[in-house]
Write a protein that holds these residues in place. Structure first.
Motif, PDB file in Angstrom:
ATOM      1  N   VAL A  44       0.785  -1.270   0.016  1.00 20.13           N
ATOM      2  CA  VAL A  44      -0.006   0.063   0.157  1.00 20.13           C
ATOM      3  C   VAL A  44       0.948   1.119   0.031  1.00 20.13           C
ATOM      4  N   LEU A  45       2.028   1.474   0.666  1.00 17.55           N
ATOM      5  CA  LEU A  45       2.622   2.535   0.810  1.00 17.55           C
ATOM      6  C   LEU A  45       3.367   2.637  -0.345  1.00 17.55           C
ATOM      7  N   VAL A  46       4.337   1.556  -0.802  1.00 16.15           N
ATOM      8  CA  VAL A  46       4.998   1.934  -2.177  1.00 16.15           C
ATOM      9  C   VAL A  46       3.936   2.357  -3.288  1.00 16.15           C
ATOM     10  N   ASN A  47       2.890   1.661  -3.460  1.00 18.56           N
ATOM     11  CA  ASN A  47       2.087   2.050  -4.601  1.00 18.56           C
ATOM     12  C   ASN A  47       1.333   3.368  -4.440  1.00 18.56           C
ATOM     13  N   SER A  53       3.043  10.261  -6.778  1.00 11.99           N
ATOM     14  CA  SER A  53       4.277  11.140  -7.207  1.00 11.99           C
ATOM     15  C   SER A  53       3.869  11.229  -8.765  1.00 11.99           C
ATOM     16  N   SER A  54       2.814  10.380  -9.441  1.00 10.15           N
ATOM     17  CA  SER A  54       2.634  10.582 -10.763  1.00 10.15           C
ATOM     18  C   SER A  54       1.531  11.664 -10.953  1.00 10.15           C
ATOM     19  N   MET A  55       0.765  11.922  -9.942  1.00 10.38           N
ATOM     20  CA  MET A  55      -0.060  13.153  -9.982  1.00 10.38           C
ATOM     21  C   MET A  55       0.467  14.443  -9.933  1.00 10.38           C
ATOM     22  N   ASN A  56       0.256  15.331 -11.019  1.00  7.31           N
ATOM     23  CA  ASN A  56       0.484  16.451 -10.905  1.00  7.31           C
ATOM     24  C   ASN A  56      -0.239  17.308 -11.856  1.00  7.31           C
ATOM     25  N   ARG A  57      -0.251  18.716 -11.789  1.00 10.70           N
ATOM     26  CA  ARG A  57      -1.320  19.347 -12.480  1.00 10.70           C
ATOM     27  C   ARG A  57      -1.029  18.876 -14.079  1.00 10.70           C
ATOM     28  N   ASN A  58      -0.134  18.903 -14.747  1.00  7.99           N
ATOM     29  CA  ASN A  58       0.005  18.519 -16.055  1.00  7.99           C
ATOM     30  C   ASN A  58      -0.492  17.094 -16.351  1.00  7.99           C
ATOM     31  N   SER A  59      -0.427  16.123 -15.349  1.00 10.65           N
ATOM     32  CA  SER A  59      -0.726  14.758 -15.933  1.00 10.65           C
ATOM     33  C   SER A  59      -2.144  14.572 -15.947  1.00 10.65           C
ATOM     34  N   PHE A  60      -3.013  15.331 -15.298  1.00 10.74           N
ATOM     35  CA  PHE A  60      -4.462  15.216 -15.575  1.00 10.74           C
ATOM     36  C   PHE A  60      -4.729  16.034 -17.286  1.00 10.74           C
ATOM     37  N   GLN A  69       2.062   2.719 -17.214  1.00 12.35           N
ATOM     38  CA  GLN A  69       3.047   2.551 -16.177  1.00 12.35           C
ATOM     39  C   GLN A  69       2.750   3.039 -14.884  1.00 12.35           C
ATOM     40  N   THR A  70       1.638   3.599 -14.715  1.00 15.64           N
ATOM     41  CA  THR A  70       1.440   4.271 -13.265  1.00 15.64           C
ATOM     42  C   THR A  70       0.935   3.015 -12.611  1.00 15.64           C
ATOM     43  N   TYR A  71       0.125   2.011 -13.405  1.00  7.13           N
ATOM     44  CA  TYR A  71      -0.394   0.910 -12.559  1.00  7.13           C
ATOM     45  C   TYR A  71       0.115  -0.294 -12.606  1.00  7.13           C
ATOM     46  N   SER A  72       0.964  -0.498 -13.590  1.00 10.25           N
ATOM     47  CA  SER A  72       1.533  -1.788 -13.798  1.00 10.25           C
ATOM     48  C   SER A  72       2.064  -2.487 -12.476  1.00 10.25           C
ATOM     49  N   THR A  73       2.937  -1.573 -11.698  1.00  8.71           N
ATOM     50  CA  THR A  73       3.410  -1.998 -10.663  1.00  8.71           C
ATOM     51  C   THR A  73       2.519  -2.565  -9.497  1.00  8.71           C
TER      52      THR A  73
END
Length: 117
Positions: A44-47, A53-60, A69-73
């Motif tokens: 839970v902590l790592v994911n 960390s992949s969330m920022n204003r530009n990513s949305f 790549q965001t969810y594969s791990t």
């Protein structure tokens, strides 16, 4: 000394009437459960860190947040976590012991109550 204790707990043949062997079996089970919960906490902590960390204003705006790549791990590690959970809690985690017999009896009782005898 810890290694000797672990070797004692790994013995295949245990006298089930011996209180020490009951303790050894319970000790091993508790260690397995504790290991699973530690694994779950790290998952839970790592994911959460990866996704947050992949969330920022530009990513949305760019749609990058929905990339593979965001969810594969989380997905592949989750499959391993499920396998770990099944090895600790067993395959009967959802159905339990004697689930089939209880369900058959429930349906038979329901049929009896619906007949017009």
């Amino acid at each position: 000394m810890k290694r000797d204790r672990e070797n004692r707990y790994d013995r295949k043949e245990m006298d089930l009437n011996n209180p020490d062997s009951e303790y050894e079996m319970a000790y091993r089970k508790v260690k397995k459960i504790k290991g699973f919960y530690i694994h779950l906490m790290v998952y839970v902590l790592v994911n959460a860190f990866i996704i947050l960390s992949s969330m920022n204003r530009n990513s949305f705006q760019n749609g990058d947040f929905l990339n593979w790549q965001t969810y594969s791990t989380a997905l592949f590690w989750g499959i391993g976590l499920v396998a770990h959970g099944l090895s600790v809690f067993g395959r009967n985690i959802f159905f339990g012991e004697n689930w089939e017999e209880k369900k058959i009896k429930q349906f038979m009782d329901k049929e009896k109550s619906q007949k017009w005898e």
